[in-house]
Scaffold this motif. Structure first.
Motif, PDB file in Angstrom:
ATOM      1  N   LEU A  92      -6.742  -3.671  -7.851  1.00  0.00           N
ATOM      2  CA  LEU A  92      -5.479  -3.417  -8.330  1.00  0.00           C
ATOM      3  C   LEU A  92      -4.660  -2.380  -7.413  1.00  0.00           C
ATOM      4  O   LEU A  92      -3.432  -2.648  -7.087  1.00  0.00           O
ATOM      5  CB  LEU A  92      -5.644  -2.963  -9.631  1.00  0.00           C
TER       6      LEU A  92
ATOM      7  N   ALA B  65      -3.388  -4.322  -4.532  1.00  0.00           N
ATOM      8  CA  ALA B  65      -2.126  -5.025  -4.619  1.00  0.00           C
ATOM      9  C   ALA B  65      -1.012  -4.111  -5.012  1.00  0.00           C
ATOM     10  O   ALA B  65       0.087  -4.525  -4.442  1.00  0.00           O
ATOM     11  CB  ALA B  65      -2.402  -5.782  -6.241  1.00  0.00           C
ATOM     12  N   GLU B  66      -1.119  -2.863  -5.554  1.00  0.00           N
ATOM     13  CA  GLU B  66       0.138  -2.367  -5.533  1.00  0.00           C
ATOM     14  C   GLU B  66       0.677  -1.606  -4.459  1.00  0.00           C
ATOM     15  O   GLU B  66       1.666  -1.293  -3.973  1.00  0.00           O
ATOM     16  CB  GLU B  66      -0.315  -0.973  -6.550  1.00  0.00           C
TER      17      GLU B  66
ATOM     18  N   ALA C  69      -0.202  -9.037  -2.207  1.00  0.00           N
ATOM     19  CA  ALA C  69      -0.215  -8.581  -3.535  1.00  0.00           C
ATOM     20  C   ALA C  69      -0.865  -9.465  -4.699  1.00  0.00           C
ATOM     21  O   ALA C  69      -1.720  -9.184  -5.422  1.00  0.00           O
ATOM     22  CB  ALA C  69       1.125  -8.027  -4.014  1.00  0.00           C
TER      23      ALA C  69
ATOM     24  N   TYR D 241      -4.856  -9.687  -3.887  1.00  0.00           N
ATOM     25  CA  TYR D 241      -5.604  -8.651  -4.472  1.00  0.00           C
ATOM     26  C   TYR D 241      -5.621  -8.773  -5.859  1.00  0.00           C
ATOM     27  O   TYR D 241      -6.452  -8.301  -6.599  1.00  0.00           O
ATOM     28  CB  TYR D 241      -5.169  -7.342  -4.049  1.00  0.00           C
ATOM     29  N   LEU D 242      -4.407  -8.951  -6.519  1.00  0.00           N
ATOM     30  CA  LEU D 242      -3.993  -9.157  -7.930  1.00  0.00           C
ATOM     31  C   LEU D 242      -5.157 -10.128  -8.678  1.00  0.00           C
ATOM     32  O   LEU D 242      -5.810  -9.977  -9.736  1.00  0.00           O
ATOM     33  CB  LEU D 242      -2.831  -9.285  -8.302  1.00  0.00           C
ATOM     34  N   THR D 243      -5.305 -11.264  -7.792  1.00  0.00           N
ATOM     35  CA  THR D 243      -6.044 -12.373  -8.230  1.00  0.00           C
ATOM     36  C   THR D 243      -7.405 -11.991  -8.352  1.00  0.00           C
ATOM     37  O   THR D 243      -8.264 -12.150  -9.087  1.00  0.00           O
ATOM     38  CB  THR D 243      -6.001 -13.638  -7.717  1.00  0.00           C
TER      39      THR D 243
ATOM     40  N   TYR E  32      -8.290  -9.620 -10.982  1.00  0.00           N
ATOM     41  CA  TYR E  32      -8.528 -10.245 -12.325  1.00  0.00           C
ATOM     42  C   TYR E  32      -9.813 -11.138 -12.340  1.00  0.00           C
ATOM     43  O   TYR E  32     -10.498 -10.840 -13.414  1.00  0.00           O
ATOM     44  CB  TYR E  32      -7.432 -11.238 -12.336  1.00  0.00           C
TER      45      TYR E  32
ATOM     46  N   LEU F 146      -4.077  -7.923 -16.660  1.00  0.00           N
ATOM     47  CA  LEU F 146      -3.796  -8.247 -15.228  1.00  0.00           C
ATOM     48  C   LEU F 146      -3.562  -9.805 -15.301  1.00  0.00           C
ATOM     49  O   LEU F 146      -2.643 -10.269 -14.607  1.00  0.00           O
ATOM     50  CB  LEU F 146      -5.321  -8.221 -14.761  1.00  0.00           C
TER      51      LEU F 146
ATOM     52  N   ARG G 224       0.201 -10.101 -15.914  1.00  0.00           N
ATOM     53  CA  ARG G 224       1.017  -9.791 -14.732  1.00  0.00           C
ATOM     54  C   ARG G 224       1.080 -11.009 -13.730  1.00  0.00           C
ATOM     55  O   ARG G 224       1.954 -11.520 -13.252  1.00  0.00           O
ATOM     56  CB  ARG G 224       0.412  -8.340 -14.061  1.00  0.00           C
ATOM     57  N   LEU G 225      -0.204 -11.474 -13.851  1.00  0.00           N
ATOM     58  CA  LEU G 225      -0.340 -12.851 -12.849  1.00  0.00           C
ATOM     59  C   LEU G 225       0.720 -13.894 -13.364  1.00  0.00           C
ATOM     60  O   LEU G 225       1.533 -14.639 -12.752  1.00  0.00           O
ATOM     61  CB  LEU G 225      -1.668 -13.244 -12.944  1.00  0.00           C
TER      62      LEU G 225
END
Length: 71
Positions: A25, A28-29, A37, A40-42, A45, A59, A62-63
């Motif tokens: 996370l 991603a930020e 991003a 990384y976010l995936t 999650y 998460l 957000r996705l």
């Protein structure tokens, strides 16, 4: 290698999947572009789902909002 990269690698080596949620996370930020991003976010999650982490619903939301997960 950045300090964040080193922490990610160390968490992977230690198999600390709970820590990887927060580290991905954070990555991603800090990412420079939307594709990085999203990558990384995936990962954040996926690790959250594996750990039944309380951040998993946020998460996923957000996705979804970024068009990376179906609603």
């Amino acid at each position: 290698m950045s300090e964040l990269d080193a922490r990610l690698l160390a968490a992977h080596a230690a198999r600390d999947h709970r820590a990887l949620v927060g580290l991905y996370l954070e990555a991603a930020e800090a990412a420079n572009n939307p594709e990085a991003a999203g990558f990384y976010l995936t990962h954040a999650y996926i690790f959250a789902l594996e750990q039944n982490h309380p951040a998993a619903p946020d998460l996923r939301a957000r996705l979804i909002s970024e068009g990376r997960e179906p609603a």
